[in-house]
Motif scaffolding. Sequence first.
Motif, PDB file in Angstrom:
ATOM      1  N   THR A   1       1.079  11.623  -9.814  1.00 20.85           N
ATOM      2  CA  THR A   1       0.195  12.786  -9.874  1.00 20.85           C
ATOM      3  C   THR A   1       1.007  14.066 -10.046  1.00 20.85           C
ATOM      4  O   THR A   1       0.650  14.943 -10.840  1.00 20.85           O
ATOM      5  CB  THR A   1      -0.677  12.869  -8.603  1.00 20.85           C
ATOM      6  N   ALA A   2       2.109  14.158  -9.313  1.00 19.13           N
ATOM      7  CA  ALA A   2       2.969  15.343  -9.437  1.00 19.13           C
ATOM      8  C   ALA A   2       3.572  15.441 -10.838  1.00 19.13           C
ATOM      9  O   ALA A   2       3.684  16.545 -11.396  1.00 19.13           O
ATOM     10  CB  ALA A   2       4.077  15.291  -8.387  1.00 19.13           C
ATOM     11  N   LEU A   3       3.934  14.306 -11.435  1.00 19.65           N
ATOM     12  CA  LEU A   3       4.544  14.314 -12.771  1.00 19.65           C
ATOM     13  C   LEU A   3       3.536  14.615 -13.867  1.00 19.65           C
ATOM     14  O   LEU A   3       3.882  15.224 -14.886  1.00 19.65           O
ATOM     15  CB  LEU A   3       5.201  12.957 -13.057  1.00 19.65           C
ATOM     16  N   THR A   4       2.303  14.143 -13.711  1.00 17.85           N
ATOM     17  CA  THR A   4       1.320  14.248 -14.789  1.00 17.85           C
ATOM     18  C   THR A   4       0.289  15.341 -14.561  1.00 17.85           C
ATOM     19  O   THR A   4      -0.652  15.457 -15.338  1.00 17.85           O
ATOM     20  CB  THR A   4       0.596  12.897 -14.973  1.00 17.85           C
TER      21      THR A   4
ATOM     22  N   LEU B   1      -4.097   8.999  -9.741  1.00 15.35           N
ATOM     23  CA  LEU B   1      -5.112   9.336  -8.751  1.00 15.35           C
ATOM     24  C   LEU B   1      -5.763   8.087  -8.155  1.00 15.35           C
ATOM     25  O   LEU B   1      -5.990   8.008  -6.944  1.00 15.35           O
ATOM     26  CB  LEU B   1      -6.164  10.257  -9.366  1.00 15.35           C
ATOM     27  N   VAL B   2      -6.029   7.107  -8.999  1.00 17.10           N
ATOM     28  CA  VAL B   2      -6.587   5.843  -8.506  1.00 17.10           C
ATOM     29  C   VAL B   2      -5.583   5.153  -7.586  1.00 17.10           C
ATOM     30  O   VAL B   2      -5.963   4.563  -6.569  1.00 17.10           O
ATOM     31  CB  VAL B   2      -6.992   4.931  -9.692  1.00 17.10           C
ATOM     32  N   SER B   3      -4.310   5.250  -7.910  1.00 17.03           N
ATOM     33  CA  SER B   3      -3.274   4.636  -7.077  1.00 17.03           C
ATOM     34  C   SER B   3      -3.194   5.296  -5.704  1.00 17.03           C
ATOM     35  O   SER B   3      -2.980   4.611  -4.700  1.00 17.03           O
ATOM     36  CB  SER B   3      -1.917   4.719  -7.778  1.00 17.03           C
TER      37      SER B   3
ATOM     38  N   GLY C   1       0.813  -1.210   0.000  1.00 16.64           N
ATOM     39  CA  GLY C   1       0.000   0.000   0.000  1.00 16.64           C
ATOM     40  C   GLY C   1       0.849   1.264   0.000  1.00 16.64           C
ATOM     41  O   GLY C   1       0.526   2.240  -0.684  1.00 16.64           O
ATOM     42  N   LEU C   2       1.947   1.246   0.744  1.00 14.34           N
ATOM     43  CA  LEU C   2       2.835   2.406   0.791  1.00 14.34           C
ATOM     44  C   LEU C   2       3.486   2.654  -0.578  1.00 14.34           C
ATOM     45  O   LEU C   2       3.572   3.795  -1.033  1.00 14.34           O
ATOM     46  CB  LEU C   2       3.909   2.209   1.863  1.00 14.34           C
ATOM     47  N   TYR C   3       3.934   1.585  -1.240  1.00 14.03           N
ATOM     48  CA  TYR C   3       4.514   1.742  -2.569  1.00 14.03           C
ATOM     49  C   TYR C   3       3.480   2.320  -3.531  1.00 14.03           C
ATOM     50  O   TYR C   3       3.783   3.238  -4.306  1.00 14.03           O
ATOM     51  CB  TYR C   3       5.033   0.404  -3.109  1.00 14.03           C
ATOM     52  N   ILE C   4       2.262   1.801  -3.477  1.00 13.56           N
ATOM     53  CA  ILE C   4       1.216   2.279  -4.384  1.00 13.56           C
ATOM     54  C   ILE C   4       0.893   3.738  -4.094  1.00 13.56           C
ATOM     55  O   ILE C   4       0.690   4.541  -5.014  1.00 13.56           O
ATOM     56  CB  ILE C   4      -0.030   1.380  -4.280  1.00 13.56           C
ATOM     57  N   LEU C   5       0.863   4.107  -2.819  1.00 13.80           N
ATOM     58  CA  LEU C   5       0.596   5.497  -2.456  1.00 13.80           C
ATOM     59  C   LEU C   5       1.706   6.423  -2.949  1.00 13.80           C
ATOM     60  O   LEU C   5       1.431   7.470  -3.558  1.00 13.80           O
ATOM     61  CB  LEU C   5       0.430   5.625  -0.940  1.00 13.80           C
ATOM     62  N   VAL C   6       2.952   6.047  -2.712  1.00 12.03           N
ATOM     63  CA  VAL C   6       4.082   6.876  -3.170  1.00 12.03           C
ATOM     64  C   VAL C   6       4.088   6.965  -4.694  1.00 12.03           C
ATOM     65  O   VAL C   6       4.297   8.045  -5.267  1.00 12.03           O
ATOM     66  CB  VAL C   6       5.419   6.316  -2.622  1.00 12.03           C
ATOM     67  N   PHE C   7       3.835   5.836  -5.362  1.00 10.97           N
ATOM     68  CA  PHE C   7       3.742   5.840  -6.824  1.00 10.97           C
ATOM     69  C   PHE C   7       2.645   6.796  -7.284  1.00 10.97           C
ATOM     70  O   PHE C   7       2.840   7.575  -8.226  1.00 10.97           O
ATOM     71  CB  PHE C   7       3.460   4.424  -7.336  1.00 10.97           C
ATOM     72  N   GLY C   8       1.494   6.749  -6.643  1.00 12.15           N
ATOM     73  CA  GLY C   8       0.381   7.610  -7.033  1.00 12.15           C
ATOM     74  C   GLY C   8       0.674   9.080  -6.818  1.00 12.15           C
ATOM     75  O   GLY C   8       0.372   9.922  -7.677  1.00 12.15           O
TER      76      GLY C   8
END
Length: 159
Positions: free
Chosen positions: A33-36, A60-62, A22-29
Amino acid sequence: MPHFPVNHPARPVYRALSALVGLYILVFGVWGTALTWGEPLFARDGSWALGLRTNLAFSLVSVIFGVVLIVGASRSNNLGHYMNLTAGVVFLVTSILMMAVLQTSANFLNFSMSTVIVSMVFGLILFGTGVYDKVGPEEHAEAERNRRYHPVAEIHRRR
């Protein structure tokens, strides 16, 4: 009825594993989001975050999924059990569906093959942690252990 172990001794390890996913998915999201940010929601350009291709919608879903998984892992009741089982199935089904449309215009989440593989691995991890994360009264756990080590079960295991 499916067999889910109750009060498994390694339950804290499984909860920590689902929290890490969950932490990886949150950081990825958040990173995605910041990149896109400012791009179209379903853009299909070459935006990559933490080794996975993404767009604003997928990022955003991530973020939402990451928060949900961390909340589920932080609960000591069966909420995490059901959330991990459901999330595991969602990740597996989504990865298979997105793999089917990978090279088409229907790839609205901008998946790449690496994203498909990571989603499958996360789905298997979450499903596995959900199976072993069930909580119940000691009587239910004892009944599960007795059923598992019943003499009839021993005969079937020897075959």
